[in-house]
Motif scaffolding. Structure first.
Motif, PDB file in Angstrom:
ATOM      1  N   UNK A 258       0.823  -1.217   0.000  1.00 55.75           N
ATOM      2  CA  UNK A 258       0.000   0.000   0.000  1.00 55.75           C
ATOM      3  C   UNK A 258       0.856   1.266   0.000  1.00 55.75           C
ATOM      4  N   UNK A 259       2.085   1.155   0.484  1.00 56.57           N
ATOM      5  CA  UNK A 259       3.003   2.301   0.510  1.00 56.57           C
ATOM      6  C   UNK A 259       4.216   2.042  -0.383  1.00 56.57           C
ATOM      7  N   UNK A 260       3.998   1.317  -1.479  1.00 54.59           N
ATOM      8  CA  UNK A 260       5.127   0.882  -2.308  1.00 54.59           C
ATOM      9  C   UNK A 260       5.928   2.070  -2.852  1.00 54.59           C
ATOM     10  N   UNK A 261       5.248   3.140  -3.236  1.00 55.17           N
ATOM     11  CA  UNK A 261       5.971   4.308  -3.749  1.00 55.17           C
ATOM     12  C   UNK A 261       6.925   4.869  -2.694  1.00 55.17           C
ATOM     13  N   UNK A 262       6.478   4.886  -1.466  1.00 59.47           N
ATOM     14  CA  UNK A 262       7.322   5.378  -0.365  1.00 59.47           C
ATOM     15  C   UNK A 262       8.598   4.554  -0.261  1.00 59.47           C
ATOM     16  N   UNK A 263       8.457   3.239  -0.309  1.00 61.11           N
ATOM     17  CA  UNK A 263       9.636   2.368  -0.154  1.00 61.11           C
ATOM     18  C   UNK A 263      10.547   2.463  -1.380  1.00 61.11           C
ATOM     19  N   UNK A 264       9.947   2.543  -2.570  1.00 58.27           N
ATOM     20  CA  UNK A 264      10.774   2.640  -3.780  1.00 58.27           C
ATOM     21  C   UNK A 264      11.545   3.962  -3.803  1.00 58.27           C
ATOM     22  N   UNK A 265      10.898   5.049  -3.393  1.00 59.01           N
ATOM     23  CA  UNK A 265      11.593   6.337  -3.327  1.00 59.01           C
ATOM     24  C   UNK A 265      12.763   6.273  -2.344  1.00 59.01           C
ATOM     25  N   UNK A 266      12.583   5.570  -1.237  1.00 56.47           N
ATOM     26  CA  UNK A 266      13.657   5.421  -0.256  1.00 56.47           C
ATOM     27  C   UNK A 266      14.816   4.635  -0.856  1.00 56.47           C
ATOM     28  N   UNK A 267      14.491   3.570  -1.576  1.00 54.39           N
ATOM     29  CA  UNK A 267      15.552   2.765  -2.196  1.00 54.39           C
ATOM     30  C   UNK A 267      16.311   3.596  -3.231  1.00 54.39           C
TER      31      UNK A 267
END
Length: 398
Positions: free
Chosen positions: A270-279
């Motif tokens: 549900x927060x995939x964009x958040x995690x991808x931006x962090x990576x």
């Protein structure tokens, strides 16, 4: 069965303060948090009991000002079990005792085999406490009656426990020892915030690449920001193991992250964009973390024999001697002397290993007077023996 009510209105609060003032003797205090459910470590229920007054269950989120209660009882003795766990959240709402009696710590000093509240109550009072709600989400509202009963029992028996433990402290000659330990807990300074709290990720010590560490750091920071915003325990959003799996795999696309089976948790998709931006931040940053963090602490003792044989000999002999002293005092060795204190003195001893020099070192480290009196000569003797044994080993013919 008595029905317990939570104090959440100004009138009920004022009545509770008046009744507590009218009671007698020590005041039993406990607090329930929502660890594992909420981000904060705030108290969601504060329980108090005093003879002649009764039991009171306060709802901190509904009480904006505890100052009237603090003013009324701060000078009385507060009885807590494992006080170090509750003092911070009590102080957060303005409740701060001047004197405490820590029943868990007293049980340790008396050498009791089990020191959890349920075990201590059972041994001293022959009453079995059910502990089924100890890990519940105390931010739940309304709180069920069964939870309130559990919370009330935690304080209703605590003064009786305190009295039995106080008798045993007198019988064993440990009253002054306990007094010093209670004062130490009460006045212990809070640890400063970690400079790099993301390094507490479980298992991150296995990473040897600064780039992997950078990705792990950015994922942790992103999760921490979301957990703070939602007041949710970080591990309930995405577990540590999932963050480390992503930092190890270092997926090159958002789709690759979504396909990573080990990256799970209720907010992992549900927060995939958040995690991808962090990576992406971790993959591109020039601010790469160090693999090893400088520390003033001695290395792990298992490495001492190769790196510093004399320190290893000091620690081994002193540790064995301290164990014997702890047996004489009938208490766990870690209560006789903080293990880190012994390690630091063994690694970097004073120029002359006299009892007086050891006393000065232990004092500087924060050991209590009774601990210093009980151990300084023993440690000095062990250090002298260690020095002699190392010298004999180096001079003896092969």
């Amino acid at each position: 069965m008595d029905e317990y009510r939570v104090i959440e209105s100004p009138a009920a609060f004022d009545d509770a303060v008046a009744r507590l003032i009218g009671g007698e003797g020590p005041i039993a205090v406990d607090a329930e948090r929502a660890s594992g459910f909420r981000y904060s470590q705030r108290a969601y229920l504060i329980q108090m009991f005093r003879r002649g007054a009764g039991t009171f269950l306060f709802d901190p989120p509904q009480i904006p000002d505890f100052s009237a209660l603090q003013d009324a009882i701060h000078g009385d003795e507060w009885v807590l079990h494992a006080a170090s766990q509750d003092l911070a959240c009590l102080r957060e709402v303005g409740l701060d005792p001047e004197r405490i009696f820590d029943t868990e710590l007293a049980a340790r000093l008396l050498g009791m085999p089990r020191v959890g509240l349920g075990s201590v109550v059972e041994e001293l009072l022959d009453i079995k406490l059910a502990k089924e709600h100890s890990a519940s989400d105390w931010s739940t509202r309304p709180l069920p009656q069964s939870w309130l009963k559990y919370a009330a029992l935690d304080v209703e028996l605590l003064v009786d426990v305190r009295d039995r433990l106080a008798e045993r402290l007198v019988e064993t000659g440990k009253v002054e020892i306990a007094a010093q330990e209670f004062e130490a807990v009460l006045h212990r300074e809070a640890k400063p915030p970690a400079a790099e709290p993301w390094r507490r990720l479980s298992g991150i010590h296995a990473f040897r690449s600064p780039r992997n560490l950078a990705v792990a750091r950015e994922l942790w920071l992103a999760r921490d920001a979301l957990a703070t915003e939602l007041d949710t325990a970080p591990g309930r959003l995405v577990p540590d193991a999932s963050l480390l799996a992503a930092a190890k795999a270092m997926p090159s696309t958002r789709r690759a992250l979504a396909d990573l089976r080990e990256f799970n948790g209720r907010a992992s998709r549900s927060e995939l964009d958040r995690w991808w931006n962090a990576i992406e931040r971790g993959l591109t940053t020039t601010d790469l973390p160090a693999v090893r963090v400088p520390s003033d602490a001695p290395p792990p003792p298992r490495a001492w024999a190769a790196r510093h044989p004399e320190a290893d000999a000091r620690l081994r002999l002193a540790r064995a001697a301290i164990v014997e002293v702890a047996e004489q005092y009938d208490m766990p060795v870690e209560n006789l002397l903080t293990p880190d204190h012994l390690r630091r003195v063994a690694w970097s001893p004073p120029a002359e290993a006299t009892a007086e020099a050891i006393r000065a070192e232990l004092t500087a480290l924060g050991a209590r007077p009774w601990q210093i009196e009980a151990t300084s000569q023993t440690i000095a003797d062990a250090f002298v023996e260690a020095s002699q044994s190392v010298q004999d080993a180096t001079t003896s013919p092969s």
